[in-house]
Design a protein around this motif. Sequence first.
Motif, PDB file in Angstrom:
ATOM      1  N   PRO A   1      95.058 -32.279 108.855  1.00  0.00           N
ATOM      2  CA  PRO A   1      95.381 -30.860 109.081  1.00  0.00           C
ATOM      3  C   PRO A   1      96.090 -30.218 107.891  1.00  0.00           C
TER       4      PRO A   1
ATOM      5  N   LEU B   1      93.359 -29.552 105.195  1.00  0.00           N
ATOM      6  CA  LEU B   1      92.541 -28.383 105.527  1.00  0.00           C
ATOM      7  C   LEU B   1      93.347 -27.094 105.359  1.00  0.00           C
TER       8      LEU B   1
ATOM      9  N   LEU C   1      83.550 -29.011 108.828  1.00  0.00           N
ATOM     10  CA  LEU C   1      84.074 -30.377 108.817  1.00  0.00           C
ATOM     11  C   LEU C   1      83.001 -31.326 109.335  1.00  0.00           C
TER      12      LEU C   1
ATOM     13  N   LEU D   1      81.613 -34.433 111.071  1.00  0.00           N
ATOM     14  CA  LEU D   1      82.054 -35.363 112.108  1.00  0.00           C
ATOM     15  C   LEU D   1      80.935 -36.352 112.392  1.00  0.00           C
TER      16      LEU D   1
ATOM     17  N   LEU E   1      84.609 -24.442 111.127  1.00  0.00           N
ATOM     18  CA  LEU E   1      85.971 -24.109 111.541  1.00  0.00           C
ATOM     19  C   LEU E   1      86.382 -22.826 110.827  1.00  0.00           C
TER      20      LEU E   1
ATOM     21  N   ILE F   1      95.300 -25.850 113.280  1.00  0.00           N
ATOM     22  CA  ILE F   1      94.134 -26.526 112.702  1.00  0.00           C
ATOM     23  C   ILE F   1      93.946 -27.895 113.349  1.00  0.00           C
ATOM     24  N   HIS F   2      95.039 -28.599 113.575  1.00  0.00           N
ATOM     25  CA  HIS F   2      94.958 -29.907 114.245  1.00  0.00           C
ATOM     26  C   HIS F   2      94.324 -29.760 115.629  1.00  0.00           C
TER      27      HIS F   2
ATOM     28  N   VAL G   1      90.514 -29.147 115.302  1.00  0.00           N
ATOM     29  CA  VAL G   1      89.776 -30.372 114.978  1.00  0.00           C
ATOM     30  C   VAL G   1      89.656 -31.268 116.206  1.00  0.00           C
ATOM     31  N   GLN G   2      90.735 -31.385 116.980  1.00  0.00           N
ATOM     32  CA  GLN G   2      90.710 -32.217 118.185  1.00  0.00           C
ATOM     33  C   GLN G   2      89.709 -31.673 119.206  1.00  0.00           C
TER      34      GLN G   2
ATOM     35  N   ALA H   1      86.140 -32.370 118.019  1.00  0.00           N
ATOM     36  CA  ALA H   1      85.794 -33.774 118.211  1.00  0.00           C
ATOM     37  C   ALA H   1      85.476 -34.065 119.678  1.00  0.00           C
TER      38      ALA H   1
END
Length: 464
Positions: free
Chosen positions: A242, A245, A277, A279, A290, A301-302, A305-306, A309
């Motif tokens: 994070p 990014l 991103l 994956l 993103l 941002i974290h 991403v979570q 995913a």
Amino acid sequence: MSAPYLQRTPRINTNDDQVQLVAWRVAPGDYVEAGEEMADVETTKAVVAVEAERSGYLSPLVAVGEIVAVGAPLAWIADTADAVRSVPEAEAVEPSVEPAPAPVSALSITPAAGGISLSIQVPAAVATAPATELGSSRLSPAAQRRAQELGLGAEQLAGRGLLTLRDIEALASPAPTAAAKPVAGPAPSGGQPLSLAKRAEAAALQLGAQGGVVSHLTVQFPSSGIRRRLERDGLFDGQPLPLILYELARLLGQWPQLNAWCDGERVYPHPELRIGLALDLGQGLKVVQLPGLERQLPAQIHALVQEAAQRYLDQRLRPEELEGSSFSVTDLSSLDVLQFRPLINGRQSAILGIGGDSQAPGWPMSLTLAFDHRCSNGREVGLFLQALRERLLAYAEPETAPAPAADAGASLAAALRGLQGCDLCGIPREAYYRDFGRYAFLHAYVRPDGSLGAACHRCTSGTA
């Protein structure tokens, strides 16, 4: 009871004319509700669920793994289980629609010398007709003209079905005989066909490399201090992604040439930054867009991403999330891959690869930028990577310097200097050294209580 309903393969992506069936969610013969997800299909972008258009009993027409054209039959849905079982298999394919007969007129084609003159029937509006009838053959207008130029006769053209310009060229220049062909080995058997997503991935990478002069530069830094800081503060599960990014998005605004693409003649800057991103969590590589990271905080941002995913694992990524990124990031540090060369995607000029090795001292990480020389150059990329590394190292917790090892000799000398005089005769230290000068010598000893004491040379020699 109404006739069984034929559900067709829907168009999911504008540019996809076919999809691949991944799984049926409803078993053959089971009842499905209108709007219920009955199958998963894979496009070039993502796996998408297909909903039943009507309620009823399902009879699939496509096998898992099969690639099917958009608009082609996908399944029958009938009011009763018996009705769906009784649907003839041949009805799964649409009957072809024959065009209504058109008025005809005679058209004479006179080949070159040596050919055969023939007379055929064609539609009266030959300028707009798609092909010319010749017995059981049909010729396109371009094929007609080329047949006349090459002197092909009726016996060469009749009975061949639809003939295009390429077919006419092949008839005029027949392929070499079997004896002239090189001997080929046996055709390979088995093999696993490429999925639509893998084909699209390869096409995007080929487009990114097409015509470009691609190079790459790498910088490296220890990440242990950053990770200690994150673990101490309970942030991002201790992972630096994070932060990378966050700083990357803020920094790319100062390097617009890295957020652009080149068609070979002109460089086109992207109107906005859309970081994608990469994956790959076991279901194929997906580049998830993103957007707006330059306006997000690391914690936000974290979370993004979570969430991406999780949608990847649940196969719920939307097609619009998987296209349109202007800059890509791929992270292999969790696999202990320290350095690698990432590949640029189509309509982009750069991609950042993040590497790392948890087994090496200091947990080194690397930042590798593959870039198109038509949009940027090595000096600019080197400065960019240096700036990104410096920003990341600013988050590192300082190393704690180890305490120096105790010097036994220095400690003893300090203890002796602290002695006040002789314990036995009581002469003060200063008076002792003043009176006896170079003959003065205090002997250190350990008292019964463990402390350090001293005795003068007179007391130890018995002359005091």
